[in-house]
Scaffold this motif. Structure first.
Motif, PDB file in Angstrom:
ATOM      1  N   ALA A  81       0.851  -1.198   0.000  1.00 48.34           N
ATOM      2  CA  ALA A  81       0.000   0.000   0.000  1.00 48.34           C
ATOM      3  C   ALA A  81       0.884   1.245   0.000  1.00 48.34           C
ATOM      4  CB  ALA A  81      -0.921  -0.028   1.222  1.00 48.34           C
ATOM      5  N   PRO A  82       0.335   2.405  -0.399  1.00 47.24           N
ATOM      6  CA  PRO A  82       1.131   3.624  -0.382  1.00 47.24           C
ATOM      7  C   PRO A  82       1.472   4.038   1.057  1.00 47.24           C
ATOM      8  CG  PRO A  82      -1.182   4.088  -0.915  1.00 47.24           C
ATOM      9  CD  PRO A  82      -1.042   2.604  -0.831  1.00 47.24           C
ATOM     10  N   VAL A  83       2.599   4.841   1.290  1.00 48.61           N
ATOM     11  CA  VAL A  83       3.250   5.553   0.216  1.00 48.61           C
ATOM     12  C   VAL A  83       4.675   5.046   0.020  1.00 48.61           C
ATOM     13  CG1 VAL A  83       3.998   7.834  -0.598  1.00 48.61           C
ATOM     14  CG2 VAL A  83       1.911   7.626   0.710  1.00 48.61           C
ATOM     15  N   TYR A  84       5.406   4.755   1.100  1.00 43.24           N
ATOM     16  CA  TYR A  84       6.803   4.329   0.966  1.00 43.24           C
ATOM     17  C   TYR A  84       6.998   2.971   1.620  1.00 43.24           C
ATOM     18  CZ  TYR A  84       7.405   9.162  -0.434  1.00 43.24           C
ATOM     19  OH  TYR A  84       7.290  10.370  -1.099  1.00 43.24           O
ATOM     20  N   THR A  85       6.253   2.010   1.148  1.00 43.84           N
ATOM     21  CA  THR A  85       6.360   0.652   1.670  1.00 43.84           C
ATOM     22  C   THR A  85       7.666   0.026   1.188  1.00 43.84           C
ATOM     23  OG1 THR A  85       3.962   0.537   1.503  1.00 43.84           O
ATOM     24  CG2 THR A  85       5.112  -1.527   1.859  1.00 43.84           C
ATOM     25  N   PRO A  86       8.378  -0.687   2.058  1.00 45.66           N
ATOM     26  CA  PRO A  86       9.704  -1.224   1.679  1.00 45.66           C
ATOM     27  C   PRO A  86       9.623  -2.393   0.704  1.00 45.66           C
ATOM     28  CG  PRO A  86       9.117  -1.975   3.874  1.00 45.66           C
ATOM     29  CD  PRO A  86       8.032  -1.018   3.464  1.00 45.66           C
ATOM     30  N   GLU A  87       9.347  -2.050  -0.554  1.00 47.50           N
ATOM     31  CA  GLU A  87       9.263  -3.082  -1.592  1.00 47.50           C
ATOM     32  C   GLU A  87      10.549  -3.892  -1.696  1.00 47.50           C
ATOM     33  OE1 GLU A  87       8.083  -2.181  -5.542  1.00 47.50           O
ATOM     34  OE2 GLU A  87       6.691  -0.625  -4.951  1.00 47.50           O
ATOM     35  N   GLU A  88      11.670  -3.223  -1.432  1.00 45.01           N
ATOM     36  CA  GLU A  88      12.957  -3.885  -1.611  1.00 45.01           C
ATOM     37  C   GLU A  88      13.078  -5.151  -0.759  1.00 45.01           C
ATOM     38  OE1 GLU A  88      12.380  -0.722  -0.947  1.00 45.01           O
ATOM     39  OE2 GLU A  88      13.742   0.655  -1.971  1.00 45.01           O
ATOM     40  N   ILE A  89      12.505  -5.120   0.451  1.00 39.12           N
ATOM     41  CA  ILE A  89      12.538  -6.302   1.312  1.00 39.12           C
ATOM     42  C   ILE A  89      11.739  -7.430   0.670  1.00 39.12           C
ATOM     43  CG2 ILE A  89      11.721  -7.223   3.526  1.00 39.12           C
ATOM     44  CD1 ILE A  89      12.380  -4.497   4.768  1.00 39.12           C
ATOM     45  N   VAL A  90      10.561  -7.099   0.167  1.00 37.17           N
ATOM     46  CA  VAL A  90       9.704  -8.096  -0.487  1.00 37.17           C
ATOM     47  C   VAL A  90      10.432  -8.709  -1.678  1.00 37.17           C
ATOM     48  CG1 VAL A  90       7.504  -8.451  -1.671  1.00 37.17           C
ATOM     49  CG2 VAL A  90       7.649  -6.817   0.234  1.00 37.17           C
ATOM     50  N   HIS A  91      11.017  -7.847  -2.499  1.00 31.83           N
ATOM     51  CA  HIS A  91      11.738  -8.299  -3.698  1.00 31.83           C
ATOM     52  C   HIS A  91      12.895  -9.223  -3.329  1.00 31.83           C
ATOM     53  CE1 HIS A  91      14.652  -7.898  -7.036  1.00 31.83           C
ATOM     54  NE2 HIS A  91      13.602  -7.679  -7.810  1.00 31.83           N
ATOM     55  N   SER A  92      13.608  -8.877  -2.256  1.00 34.70           N
ATOM     56  CA  SER A  92      14.790  -9.661  -1.885  1.00 34.70           C
ATOM     57  C   SER A  92      14.434 -11.061  -1.411  1.00 34.70           C
ATOM     58  CB  SER A  92      15.568  -8.924  -0.784  1.00 34.70           C
ATOM     59  OG  SER A  92      14.898  -9.024   0.464  1.00 34.70           O
ATOM     60  N   MET A  93      13.179 -11.284  -1.032  1.00 34.45           N
ATOM     61  CA  MET A  93      12.754 -12.603  -0.551  1.00 34.45           C
ATOM     62  C   MET A  93      12.097 -13.415  -1.665  1.00 34.45           C
ATOM     63  SD  MET A  93      11.352 -11.351   3.206  1.00 34.45           S
ATOM     64  CE  MET A  93      10.985 -13.000   3.830  1.00 34.45           C
ATOM     65  N   ASP A  94      12.382 -13.028  -2.914  1.00 39.30           N
ATOM     66  CA  ASP A  94      11.844 -13.717  -4.094  1.00 39.30           C
ATOM     67  C   ASP A  94      10.315 -13.685  -4.138  1.00 39.30           C
ATOM     68  OD1 ASP A  94      14.423 -14.387  -4.994  1.00 39.30           O
ATOM     69  OD2 ASP A  94      14.462 -16.139  -3.681  1.00 39.30           O
TER      70      ASP A  94
ATOM     71  N   VAL B 208       6.845 -11.156  -5.126  1.00 38.68           N
ATOM     72  CA  VAL B 208       6.509 -10.088  -6.066  1.00 38.68           C
ATOM     73  C   VAL B 208       5.757  -8.977  -5.335  1.00 38.68           C
ATOM     74  CG1 VAL B 208       5.253  -9.451  -8.161  1.00 38.68           C
ATOM     75  CG2 VAL B 208       6.367 -11.687  -8.004  1.00 38.68           C
ATOM     76  N   PRO B 209       6.347  -7.782  -5.195  1.00 38.63           N
ATOM     77  CA  PRO B 209       5.603  -6.665  -4.607  1.00 38.63           C
ATOM     78  C   PRO B 209       4.675  -6.044  -5.644  1.00 38.63           C
ATOM     79  CG  PRO B 209       7.859  -5.996  -5.110  1.00 38.63           C
ATOM     80  CD  PRO B 209       7.732  -7.423  -5.545  1.00 38.63           C
ATOM     81  N   MET B 210       3.413  -5.892  -5.280  1.00 33.06           N
ATOM     82  CA  MET B 210       2.445  -5.301  -6.219  1.00 33.06           C
ATOM     83  C   MET B 210       1.737  -4.125  -5.557  1.00 33.06           C
ATOM     84  SD  MET B 210      -0.412  -7.049  -8.650  1.00 33.06           S
ATOM     85  CE  MET B 210       0.887  -7.491  -9.787  1.00 33.06           C
ATOM     86  N   GLY B 211       1.763  -2.992  -6.215  1.00 31.24           N
ATOM     87  CA  GLY B 211       1.184  -1.785  -5.661  1.00 31.24           C
ATOM     88  C   GLY B 211      -0.313  -1.899  -5.430  1.00 31.24           C
ATOM     89  N   ALA B 212      -0.776  -1.297  -4.321  1.00 35.89           N
ATOM     90  CA  ALA B 212      -2.208  -1.275  -4.006  1.00 35.89           C
ATOM     91  C   ALA B 212      -2.585   0.176  -3.722  1.00 35.89           C
ATOM     92  CB  ALA B 212      -2.508  -2.162  -2.810  1.00 35.89           C
TER      93      ALA B 212
ATOM     94  N   SER C 249       2.461   1.740 -14.198  1.00 34.98           N
ATOM     95  CA  SER C 249       2.816   0.341 -14.495  1.00 34.98           C
ATOM     96  C   SER C 249       3.957  -0.152 -13.618  1.00 34.98           C
ATOM     97  CB  SER C 249       3.179   0.190 -15.974  1.00 34.98           C
ATOM     98  OG  SER C 249       4.285   1.016 -16.308  1.00 34.98           O
ATOM     99  N   ALA C 250       4.771   0.766 -13.085  1.00 33.60           N
ATOM    100  CA  ALA C 250       5.903   0.362 -12.239  1.00 33.60           C
ATOM    101  C   ALA C 250       5.438  -0.371 -10.985  1.00 33.60           C
ATOM    102  CB  ALA C 250       6.717   1.591 -11.844  1.00 33.60           C
ATOM    103  N   TYR C 251       4.178  -0.121 -10.575  1.00 31.10           N
ATOM    104  CA  TYR C 251       3.671  -0.783  -9.371  1.00 31.10           C
ATOM    105  C   TYR C 251       3.225  -2.216  -9.627  1.00 31.10           C
ATOM    106  CZ  TYR C 251       3.727   3.798  -7.212  1.00 31.10           C
ATOM    107  OH  TYR C 251       4.143   5.017  -6.706  1.00 31.10           O
ATOM    108  N   PHE C 252       3.088  -2.584 -10.895  1.00 30.77           N
ATOM    109  CA  PHE C 252       2.545  -3.897 -11.217  1.00 30.77           C
ATOM    110  C   PHE C 252       3.547  -4.789 -11.947  1.00 30.77           C
ATOM    111  CE2 PHE C 252      -1.174  -0.850 -11.771  1.00 30.77           C
ATOM    112  CZ  PHE C 252      -1.527  -0.922 -10.429  1.00 30.77           C
ATOM    113  N   MET C 253       4.790  -4.360 -12.012  1.00 34.14           N
ATOM    114  CA  MET C 253       5.832  -5.156 -12.656  1.00 34.14           C
ATOM    115  C   MET C 253       7.013  -5.273 -11.704  1.00 34.14           C
ATOM    116  SD  MET C 253       5.813  -3.297 -16.429  1.00 34.14           S
ATOM    117  CE  MET C 253       6.993  -4.435 -17.186  1.00 34.14           C
ATOM    118  N   ARG C 254       7.726  -6.386 -11.764  1.00 30.93           N
ATOM    119  CA  ARG C 254       8.987  -6.435 -11.018  1.00 30.93           C
ATOM    120  C   ARG C 254       9.897  -5.352 -11.580  1.00 30.93           C
ATOM    121  NH1 ARG C 254      10.316 -10.771  -7.876  1.00 30.93           N
ATOM    122  NH2 ARG C 254      12.495 -10.713  -8.510  1.00 30.93           N
TER     123      ARG C 254
END
Length: 377
Positions: free
Chosen positions: A35-48, A50-54, A199-204
């Motif tokens: 969810a917005p605004v500055y959620t730590p997507e990087e942590i999600v990504h690092s654990m294999d 997929v972070p998807m914006g809401a 689109s950046a929120y819905f793609m790796r």
């Protein structure tokens, strides 16, 4: 690949995030809503994962009104509405930060309204810059990691986080380069520009970076269209195609933005710190120029004016999400600063339930009438 084909790729993803979600789930990926605004997507990504914006959706709100008073932010309400109606079915969890009062209530309501999708809180400190603030942020990230490991069964490693930070830093860099190019290339419409950012929120991020690089290359080979009215947009969110199409109707080009869902996301890289988690916490501490971040001196206001001058914007259009307190507090200061800098400014209120933008159209038509007498850049 020509310019139109690339822009269509962004639009396809931005206009149909459900298909993108289904694609990832169909490929066996575990998806985490951020969810917005500055959620730590990087942590999600690092654990294999997929972070998807809401960021919600343009829709009529029904079920969410059972949990919220009607006046609360429609972005937050539509996120809950989508959750209740099953649009996020299949995702493993949602991470919701605490950067405004509405977001704080979203997390608590989510637990009861959407019990099949676990809620993971990310609590940020008000004072993010001192050492104690950075330590607080780091502890919040550790809470997110612990909860992600629990709900997904995946494990965290700082080494993988450092690799993910590099992916996100590169994405930040290409998005900043793209924003500068879009200030020159008036052939990209306001709707298309929004689709690129959305689109950046819905793609790796590595996938989005590759597509943005193709777009940058195509723009550099394209003859820039000039002569449009240059405007800077400001606000939390500005992605409704019907509204944005009026900018094109009145020959306006977004040459810069101060939108939370757009360029504000890409201001700061994660580079300083011994560990990956240190770098991520320091990144948040170093962020500035956003209405939801504590800013006692309101330095954001001067930054908006400076950006407008640097990009030769002829007007600042504040797109105010209704009942967004942080943005409402800043607007009088933005208006005053623009007046002192002799830059035309205007306010347009929007929310996720709007289906008629005729009032916005009238405002934009007036802005065009005033500015069309000035020489285009």
């Amino acid at each position: 690949m020509n310019l139109k084909v690339i822009l269509d790729e962004f639009s396809k993803v931005a206009q149909n995030p459900k298909q993108q979600l289904d694609n990832y789930l169909g490929a066996g990926k575990k998806v985490i809503l951020v969810a917005p605004v500055y959620t730590p997507e990087e942590i999600v990504h690092s654990m294999d994962l997929v972070p998807m914006g809401a960021w919600g959706a343009d829709m009529q709100l029904q079920e969410a009104k059972t949990y919220f008073p009607t006046f609360i932010c429609s972005i937050v309400q539509s996120i809950l509405e989508l959750g209740i109606k099953g649009s996020y079915k299949g995702v493993s969890a949602i991470i919701i930060p605490s950067l405004c009062d509405s977001l704080k209530t979203l997390g608590q309501n989510w637990k009861y309204a959407v019990p099949d999708i676990p809620f993971i809180p990310m609590t940020y400190p008000q004072n993010r810059k001192p050492d104690f603030g950075i330590a607080f942020t780091k502890a919040g990230y550790q809470r997110v990691i612990d909860d992600l490991e629990k709900v997904t069964g995946e494990t965290f490693s700082d080494e993988k986080l450092i690799a993910s930070l590099a992916v996100y830093n590169e994405h930040n860099q290409v998005m900043r380069e793209l924003a500068e190019l879009l200030a020159v290339h008036g052939e990209v419409s306001a709707v298309q520009r929004s689709d690129i950012f959305k689109s950046a929120y819905f793609m790796r991020k590595e996938e989005h970076t590759l597509l943005v690089k193709k777009l940058i290359a195509a723009l550099k080979e394209n003859e820039p269209k000039k002569g449009r009215i240059r405007v800077l947009t400001s606000g939390i969110l500005a992605d409704n195609p019907d509204f944005l199409s009026y900018l094109d109707v009145y020959n306006m080009q977004i040459v810069a933005d101060d939108v939370a869902a757009e360029s504000r996301q890409y201001q700061q890289d994660a580079v300083d710190g011994e560990t990956g988690l240190d770098r991520l916490a320091k990144k948040f501490a170093d962020m500035n120029n956003c209405s939801v971040l504590y800013d006692a001196k309101k330095e954001r206001i001067a930054t908006i004016v400076s950006k407008a001058k640097a990009t030769k914007a002829q007007a600042v259009i504040v797109i105010l999400t209704k009942f967004c307190d942080p943005e409402e507090f800043d607007y009088p200061l933005i208006k005053k600063a623009c007046e002192e800098a002799n830059i035309l400014s205007t306010l347009i209120e929007v929310d996720r339930q709007m289906v008629n933008y005729e009032q916005a159209r009238t405002i934009l038509e007036t802005v065009q009438t005033i500015l069309s007498k000035q020489s285009p850049q």
